[in-house]
Design an enzyme around this catalytic site. Structure first.
Site, PDB file in Angstrom:
ATOM      1  CD  GLU A 198      -5.504  -8.456  -1.043  1.00 59.21           C
ATOM      2  OE1 GLU A 198      -4.889  -8.845  -2.232  1.00 59.21           O
ATOM      3  OE2 GLU A 198      -4.944  -7.724  -0.366  1.00 59.21           O
TER       4      GLU A 198
ATOM      5  CG  ASP B 270      -7.579 -14.798  -3.755  1.00 59.51           C
ATOM      6  OD1 ASP B 270      -7.827 -14.191  -4.848  1.00 59.51           O
ATOM      7  OD2 ASP B 270      -7.018 -15.596  -3.860  1.00 59.51           O
TER       8      ASP B 270
ATOM      9  CG  ASP C   4      -6.247  -6.094  -3.475  1.00 60.31           C
ATOM     10  OD1 ASP C   4      -6.487  -7.233  -4.066  1.00 60.31           O
ATOM     11  OD2 ASP C   4      -5.275  -5.563  -3.726  1.00 60.31           O
TER      12      ASP C   4
ATOM     13  CD  GLU D 108      -9.775 -10.970  -3.530  1.00 59.48           C
ATOM     14  OE1 GLU D 108      -9.833 -11.416  -4.643  1.00 59.48           O
ATOM     15  OE2 GLU D 108      -8.738 -10.412  -3.383  1.00 59.48           O
TER      16      GLU D 108
END
EC number: 3.1.26.3
Length: 234
Positions: A49, A53, A122, A125
């Site tokens: 994650e 991101d 989340d 990502e």
């Protein structure tokens, strides 16, 4: 696991060389807390994650930079924020039914976490990071850019969501030389449908309060309320 990974790979239109990466991307940390015997072979998706991101931010930034060559920084920032906000990424996750494939603890399962926007964003990502590690950046572009393009087209028709936090920050910095901050006052409601109450402050002065189903939404609502009270909302 509710559904086989082959079905998910077909939805994603990605064939993984190392499918363990996709397993990891779909493993919520709560699952490992209940599966002591599997901890040696599974890791949570938190590291993926983190990487995902950064990749999502980079590709969103690159896209709006190229799409709007004459736009200033503030305009570009608003477009990027609309592409990477929790609600947008959660909608991408729903498109691929990532919630149904996520490995969760029983407690999280019973609380309705599979459809929680923050968890979905989340997980999305983390999947982006898994594609990047397995296939490279070009594969991520092929996967992600059509989603961003579709979102941009919709936003250009409907208009950008108003970023009240940015508006409030610009005003408070110009007038007082400080940056507003946000403080959570209350969290209420059931685990699967929480409501947050936040306060916007300049120093110790309360400027406004707001509520929302996520922390980000509550902060935006608090900024909107602050601008209303200050007489500065368009």
């Amino acid at each position: 696991m509710k559904k086989p990974l082959d079905e998910l790979c077909a939805r994603l239109d990605v064939t993984f060389s190392d499918q363990r990466l996709l397993w990891q991307a779909l493993t919520h940390r709560s699952f490992l807390n209940e599966r002591v015997d599997e901890r040696l072979s599974l890791f949570s998706n938190e590291r993926l994650e983190f990487l995902g991101d950064a990749i999502v931010n980079f590709l969103a930034t690159t896209l709006v930079f190229e799409r709007f060559p004459d736009a200033g920084e503030g305009y570009l920032t608003a477009w990027r924020a609309a592409l990477i906000r929790t609600e947008t990424l959660a909608s991408f996750a729903r498109r691929y039914d990532l919630g149904s494939h996520t490995l969760l603890a029983r407690g999280e399962e019973s609380s309705g976490a599979r459809q929680r926007p923050s968890l979905l964003a989340d997980t999305f990502e983390a999947v982006v990071a898994a594609i990047f590690i397995d296939q490279g950046l070009d594969a991520v572009r092929k996967f992600l850019l059509p989603l961003f393009e579709e979102t941009l087209a919709t936003l250009q028709e409907q208009g950008l969501p108003v970023d009240y936090k940015s508006k409030l920050q610009a005003r408070i910095q110009a007038e007082r030389g400080i940056t507003p901050r946000y403080r959570m006052i209350e969290r209420s409601g059931p685990e699967h449908q929480p409501e947050f109450t936040f306060e916007a402050l300049a120093g110790d002065e309360s400027l406004g309060t707001g509520r929302g189903a996520s922390k980000q939404a509550a902060e935006q609502d608090a900024a909107r309320d602050a601008l209303d009270r200050l007489g500065g909302r368009d």
